[in-house]
Design a protein around this motif. Structure first.
Motif, PDB file in Angstrom:
ATOM      1  N   ALA A   1       0.585  10.641   2.678  1.00 38.25           N
ATOM      2  CA  ALA A   1       0.149   9.549   3.546  1.00 38.25           C
ATOM      3  C   ALA A   1      -1.294   9.164   3.253  1.00 38.25           C
ATOM      4  O   ALA A   1      -1.665   7.987   3.352  1.00 38.25           O
ATOM      5  CB  ALA A   1       0.308   9.955   5.007  1.00 38.25           C
TER       6      ALA A   1
ATOM      7  N   SER B   1       1.853  11.727   8.231  1.00 42.00           N
ATOM      8  CA  SER B   1       0.877  10.746   8.699  1.00 42.00           C
ATOM      9  C   SER B   1       0.155  11.187   9.971  1.00 42.00           C
ATOM     10  O   SER B   1      -1.003  10.828  10.199  1.00 42.00           O
ATOM     11  CB  SER B   1       1.574   9.402   8.968  1.00 42.00           C
TER      12      SER B   1
ATOM     13  N   PHE C   1       6.178   8.883   4.414  1.00 45.99           N
ATOM     14  CA  PHE C   1       5.402  10.121   4.424  1.00 45.99           C
ATOM     15  C   PHE C   1       5.341  10.700   5.840  1.00 45.99           C
ATOM     16  O   PHE C   1       4.638  10.162   6.703  1.00 45.99           O
ATOM     17  CB  PHE C   1       3.983   9.870   3.911  1.00 45.99           C
TER      18      PHE C   1
ATOM     19  N   SER D   1       0.807  -1.218   0.000  1.00 42.22           N
ATOM     20  CA  SER D   1       0.000   0.000   0.000  1.00 42.22           C
ATOM     21  C   SER D   1       0.842   1.270   0.000  1.00 42.22           C
ATOM     22  O   SER D   1       0.706   2.102  -0.916  1.00 42.22           O
ATOM     23  CB  SER D   1      -0.969  -0.023   1.188  1.00 42.22           C
ATOM     24  N   PRO D   2       1.744   1.493   0.964  1.00 34.63           N
ATOM     25  CA  PRO D   2       2.569   2.716   0.903  1.00 34.63           C
ATOM     26  C   PRO D   2       3.566   2.698  -0.245  1.00 34.63           C
ATOM     27  O   PRO D   2       3.907   3.754  -0.794  1.00 34.63           O
ATOM     28  CB  PRO D   2       3.282   2.716   2.262  1.00 34.63           C
TER      29      PRO D   2
ATOM     30  N   SER E   1       1.778  -1.520   7.330  1.00 32.60           N
ATOM     31  CA  SER E   1       1.498  -0.340   6.530  1.00 32.60           C
ATOM     32  C   SER E   1       1.781   0.944   7.307  1.00 32.60           C
ATOM     33  O   SER E   1       2.329   1.900   6.745  1.00 32.60           O
ATOM     34  CB  SER E   1       0.035  -0.358   6.073  1.00 32.60           C
ATOM     35  N   TRP E   2       1.440   0.960   8.575  1.00 31.03           N
ATOM     36  CA  TRP E   2       1.680   2.135   9.419  1.00 31.03           C
ATOM     37  C   TRP E   2       3.182   2.437   9.521  1.00 31.03           C
ATOM     38  O   TRP E   2       3.597   3.589   9.433  1.00 31.03           O
ATOM     39  CB  TRP E   2       1.090   1.890  10.796  1.00 31.03           C
TER      40      TRP E   2
ATOM     41  N   TYR F   1       5.661   1.541   7.361  1.00 27.89           N
ATOM     42  CA  TYR F   1       6.213   1.996   6.087  1.00 27.89           C
ATOM     43  C   TYR F   1       5.657   3.351   5.678  1.00 27.89           C
ATOM     44  O   TYR F   1       6.367   4.167   5.083  1.00 27.89           O
ATOM     45  CB  TYR F   1       5.940   0.953   4.997  1.00 27.89           C
ATOM     46  N   THR F   2       4.375   3.605   5.978  1.00 32.07           N
ATOM     47  CA  THR F   2       3.794   4.903   5.645  1.00 32.07           C
ATOM     48  C   THR F   2       4.469   6.013   6.448  1.00 32.07           C
ATOM     49  O   THR F   2       4.765   7.092   5.915  1.00 32.07           O
ATOM     50  CB  THR F   2       2.278   4.909   5.915  1.00 32.07           C
TER      51      THR F   2
ATOM     52  N   ALA G   1      -1.332   6.657   0.589  1.00 36.62           N
ATOM     53  CA  ALA G   1      -0.912   5.342   1.074  1.00 36.62           C
ATOM     54  C   ALA G   1      -2.054   4.633   1.798  1.00 36.62           C
ATOM     55  O   ALA G   1      -2.291   3.435   1.590  1.00 36.62           O
ATOM     56  CB  ALA G   1       0.286   5.487   2.006  1.00 36.62           C
ATOM     57  N   TRP G   2      -2.785   5.364   2.642  1.00 38.64           N
ATOM     58  CA  TRP G   2      -3.883   4.738   3.381  1.00 38.64           C
ATOM     59  C   TRP G   2      -5.075   4.442   2.476  1.00 38.64           C
ATOM     60  O   TRP G   2      -5.806   3.473   2.705  1.00 38.64           O
ATOM     61  CB  TRP G   2      -4.284   5.606   4.566  1.00 38.64           C
TER      62      TRP G   2
ATOM     63  N   LYS H   1       3.904   5.576  -3.120  1.00 39.12           N
ATOM     64  CA  LYS H   1       5.174   6.274  -3.319  1.00 39.12           C
ATOM     65  C   LYS H   1       5.644   6.201  -4.768  1.00 39.12           C
ATOM     66  O   LYS H   1       6.171   7.179  -5.325  1.00 39.12           O
ATOM     67  CB  LYS H   1       6.234   5.659  -2.396  1.00 39.12           C
TER      68      LYS H   1
END
Length: 255
Positions: free
Chosen positions: A64, A147, A144, A36-37, A136-137, A139-140, A67-68, A41
């Motif tokens: 961010a 966030s 980014f 996802s992230p 995901s949190w 890497y995001t 990404a989410w 990106k």
């Protein structure tokens, strides 16, 4: 009842491990969290690389929120879909293969069977979803730095609740159906009906299926979570009704 439910729950986990379903689901959920992230990106660069030489394209910098947004989509399109495809026959498959006859003749309660299967499905979804969320949190947050401005936990919590609702309805569909294909067709009907309900904007705050589609609005704060309490409460009610209906239908079916 509690002891029998525990036995059925262990049986579900053992069978899923033996058939390598748990391994595949772990891979799917981890990939969802990683992808996802990363997609958010790289998407601008991919689009620029796909353009003919000399053509310029102005794209906004990924954020961010992008990404989410990818995480919300991927969780439904990969994580929840894999759960449905693997477990659409959770009850009807047992009847079709006559694998419960020995257990039931030895005193296993049918309600314990339904509850054990329900607990297994919701446990796998919960562990998989929140494990994917953590990946995901992480890497995001690395890609980014903006966030912290988003309502991440609330949006993800409601998406998780939508998954619980969908799987609860799948259990009911599996109790009704005679085969996994029929169960999948019933779930396709549920999905289609939920999409039709989404057309009516006036009822969106009462529609429990919007818990899986309005996550970006809650993420960015463009919609207030307080307005969706009717949908949340109705989702909780439907979960209880779905599980109770599955138990009632399965208890009356001939093996």
């Amino acid at each position: 009842m509690i002891r029998q439910t525990g036995i059925q729950l262990k049986k579900e986990f053992f069978e899923a491990w033996r058939r390598k379903r748990i391994l595949v689901l772990v891979i799917v959920f981890v990939a969802t969290g990683l992808m996802s992230p990363t997609l958010a990106k790289l998407t601008p660069e991919i689009m620029r690389a796909a353009l003919p030489a000399g053509m310029a394209l102005q794209l906004p910098a990924p954020s961010a929120a992008d990404a989410w947004t990818q995480f919300f989509k991927n969780s439904l399109q990969f994580g929840l879909l894999a759960m449905v495809l693997f477990h659409a026959d959770t009850l009807c498959g047992e009847i079709e293969r006559s694998t419960l006859v020995n257990l039931l003749t030895k005193g296993m309660n049918r309600t314990a069977v339904v509850l054990g299967k329900t607990m297994y499905l919701l446990s796998i979804w919960t562990l998989g979803f929140w494990g994917s969320f953590l990946v995901s949190w992480g890497y995001t947050g690395y890609f980014f730095p903006d966030s912290g401005q988003l309502h991440i936990l609330t949006s993800c919590l409601l998406l998780w609740l939508y998954g619980v609702l969908f799987l609860s309805l799948m259990i009911t569909a599996s109790a009704i159906a005679a085969s996994s294909m029929q169960s999948l067709l019933l779930m396709a009907l549920v999905l289609g009906s939920s999409m039709l309900l989404g057309i009516f904007q006036k009822i969106k705050d009462y529609d429990p299926f919007t818990l899986g589609s309005r996550n970006l609005e809650w993420l960015t704060g463009s919609a207030k979570i307080s307005h969706s309490w009717p949908a949340i409460l109705l989702a909780l009610l439907l979960i209880l009704v779905a599980i109770g209906s599955a138990n009632r239908i399965f208890s009356r079916r001939q093996l």
